[in-house]
Design an enzyme around this catalytic site. Structure first.
Site, PDB file in Angstrom:
ATOM      1  CG  ASP A   1      -1.593  -1.790   1.630  1.00  0.00           C
ATOM      2  OD1 ASP A   1      -2.218  -1.724  -0.344  1.00  0.00           O
ATOM      3  OD2 ASP A   1      -1.814  -1.959   2.759  1.00  0.00           O
TER       4      ASP A   1
ATOM      5  CE  LYS B   1      -2.630  10.629  -0.611  1.00  0.00           C
ATOM      6  NZ  LYS B   1      -2.602   9.585  -1.941  1.00  0.00           N
TER       7      LYS B   1
ATOM      8  CE  LYS C   1      10.664  -1.054  -9.710  1.00  0.00           C
ATOM      9  NZ  LYS C   1      10.196  -0.162  -8.922  1.00  0.00           N
TER      10      LYS C   1
HETATM   11  C1  LIG Z   1       4.230  -1.489  -2.900  1.00  0.00           C
HETATM   12  S1  LIG Z   1       4.547  -2.996  -3.891  1.00  0.00           S
HETATM   13  C2  LIG Z   1       6.262  -3.403  -3.368  1.00  0.00           C
HETATM   14  C3  LIG Z   1       6.718  -4.817  -4.031  1.00  0.00           C
HETATM   15  C4  LIG Z   1       7.068  -5.553  -3.511  1.00  0.00           C
HETATM   16  N1  LIG Z   1       7.252  -5.848  -1.994  1.00  0.00           N
HETATM   17  C5  LIG Z   1       9.942  -4.269  -2.913  1.00  0.00           C
HETATM   18  O1  LIG Z   1       9.377  -4.649  -1.879  1.00  0.00           O
HETATM   19  O2  LIG Z   1       9.623  -4.047  -3.749  1.00  0.00           O
HETATM   20  C6  LIG Z   1       3.081  -3.436  -3.820  1.00  0.00           C
HETATM   21  C7  LIG Z   1       3.001  -4.011  -4.222  1.00  0.00           C
HETATM   22  O3  LIG Z   1       1.839  -5.222  -3.228  1.00  0.00           O
HETATM   23  C8  LIG Z   1       1.081  -5.642  -5.199  1.00  0.00           C
HETATM   24  N2  LIG Z   1      -0.184  -5.418  -3.914  1.00  0.00           N
HETATM   25  C9  LIG Z   1      -0.766  -5.029  -3.941  1.00  0.00           C
HETATM   26  N3  LIG Z   1      -2.462  -5.604  -3.069  1.00  0.00           N
HETATM   27  C10 LIG Z   1      -2.117  -6.503  -3.409  1.00  0.00           C
HETATM   28  C11 LIG Z   1      -3.250  -7.399  -3.034  1.00  0.00           C
HETATM   29  N4  LIG Z   1      -4.366  -6.926  -2.225  1.00  0.00           N
HETATM   30  N5  LIG Z   1      -2.787  -8.601  -2.968  1.00  0.00           N
HETATM   31  C12 LIG Z   1      -1.368  -9.245  -4.025  1.00  0.00           C
HETATM   32  N6  LIG Z   1      -0.795  -8.754  -4.247  1.00  0.00           N
HETATM   33  C13 LIG Z   1      -0.604  -7.142  -4.183  1.00  0.00           C
HETATM   34  C14 LIG Z   1       1.070  -4.340  -5.219  1.00  0.00           C
HETATM   35  O4  LIG Z   1       0.426  -4.875  -7.097  1.00  0.00           O
HETATM   36  C15 LIG Z   1       2.751  -4.545  -5.200  1.00  0.00           C
HETATM   37  O5  LIG Z   1       3.400  -4.804  -6.877  1.00  0.00           O
END
Ligand SMILES: C[S@@+](CC[C@H](N)C(=O)[O-])C[C@H]1O[C@@H](n2cnc3c(N)ncnc32)[C@H](O)[C@@H]1O
Length: 323
Positions: A103, A107, A176
């Protein structure tokens, strides 16, 4: 590599069968570009690692990098955490859950879509086995504070740290988002909790039999078509939108969007004329890959009642619905 989605996998999924052997399960939610997921697979050769992600681009990237890295103990699944936790995993079946930088748009107004919230956290707790671990990392102080409160109020989890969170976790591979936060000089907040024996009962949500309604009506398909108007309904926590109706040779096809707490589905119901005059059958169409959830049954009941209500001489012949 076979592409896996929570919509197509069996509910619940037999992971030992899917991987070919029984091993502890490690789950990462929202693996992004997968650095941490692959790290988990390398660090835990005796475990099976499952990654959940909703972004197609991330899935494509990780689906390519797993065979390039010759890893056979990890699979990425296209799924929201909510759908996977409730439909794919049985209670007390997971050894570790990792959540890294969820997230980023945190917000208040997005609170209903937030990963760290009571219902989803309870589902995670119920899927962890006794002694299983839950790890969370974030770089947003408000998210850390909110999570600290939520986790502290969770009877099924014990904090393994002496403080609500730590600012470093030695030996971690940098994700990342983490790398970006660290380069920009923003601190990160790490949580490490353990499942205790306090019970929590959240059964796996299996699929129901397909909904089916047969009825008689003096109206023709064209008269039913002419009466249709798009509409929105709320049944408990489920939102149902009847969007559009299409006319086939001997059928009407109703396009429906169903949003349930654990799954969103865009499906179709088919109303078909039977051989006997004035008789109709309403069924779930095969468009997409519909799963017969409670929300699908609720939608079938609303549509069936509406069709029957169009004429006072309509009569039910038989009805197979989960009430
Ligand atoms: C801010 S990114 C962080 C990605 C990675 N974990 C990192 O630390 O670089 C959040 C990730 O969670 C995924 N995501 C968001 N809500 C999700 C959900 N309800 N179930 C599975 N994945 C979700 C998004 O698509 C995104 O790739």
């Amino acid at each position: 590599m076979q592409k896996l989605t929570s919509i197509r996998l069996p509910w619940p999924t037999n992971w030992a069968e899917l991987f070919g052997s029984e091993r502890p399960l490690i789950l990462e939610i929202g693996f992004g570009y997968g650095a941490f997921l692959l790290h988990l697979a390398r660090q835990n050769p005796d475990a099976h690692v499952i990654g959940l992600e909703i972004a197609a681009e991330c899935l494509r990237a990780v689906e390519k990098s797993i065979p390039r890295n010759r890893l056979t103990n990890v699979i990425p699944i296209h799924s929201t955490a909510e759908t996977a936790l409730h439909h794919l995993f049985t209670p007390a079946s997971v050894d570790q859950i990792h959540i890294n930088f969820p997230d980023p748009w945190f917000k208040k107004r997005h609170s209903h879509r937030r990963l760290m919230q009571r219902d989803t956290l309870n589902a995670m707790v119920s899927r962890l086995q006794l002694g299983g671990r839950l790890y969370l990392a974030t770089d947003i102080i408000e998210y850390a504070e909110m999570s600290a409160e939520l986790l502290a109020e969770t009877p099924g989890l014990d904090n393994t740290l002496s403080t609500p969170w730590a600012n470093t976790l030695p030996g971690r591979v940098v994700t990342k988002y983490e790398g970006k936060a660290l380069r920009e000089g923003r601190p990160c907040y790490y949580f490490a909790y353990q499942r205790n024996q306090v019970p929590i009962h959240i059964p796996v949500q299996e699929e129901f039999d397909m909904p089916h309604i047969a009825f008689t009506s003096p109206l023709s398909l064209d008269e039913m078509l002419a009466a249709f108007e798009s509409s929105e309904h709320k049944a408990g926590e489920t939102h149902i939108s009847f969007l559009y109706v299409y006319r086939g040779k001997n059928v009407l096809l109703f396009e429906v969007y169903i949003k349930e707490p654990t799954i969103d589905q865009h499906i179709a119901f088919v109303l078909a004329k039977r051989e006997t005059p004035n008789e109709y059958t309403l069924k779930l169409g095969n468009l997409g890959y519909p799963r017969s959830t409670r929300g699908v049954h609720q939608a079938a009941a609303i549509l069936g009642d509406w069709l029957l209500g169009l004429h006072p001489e309509s009569r039910i012949l038989n009805r197979s619905l989960k009430e």
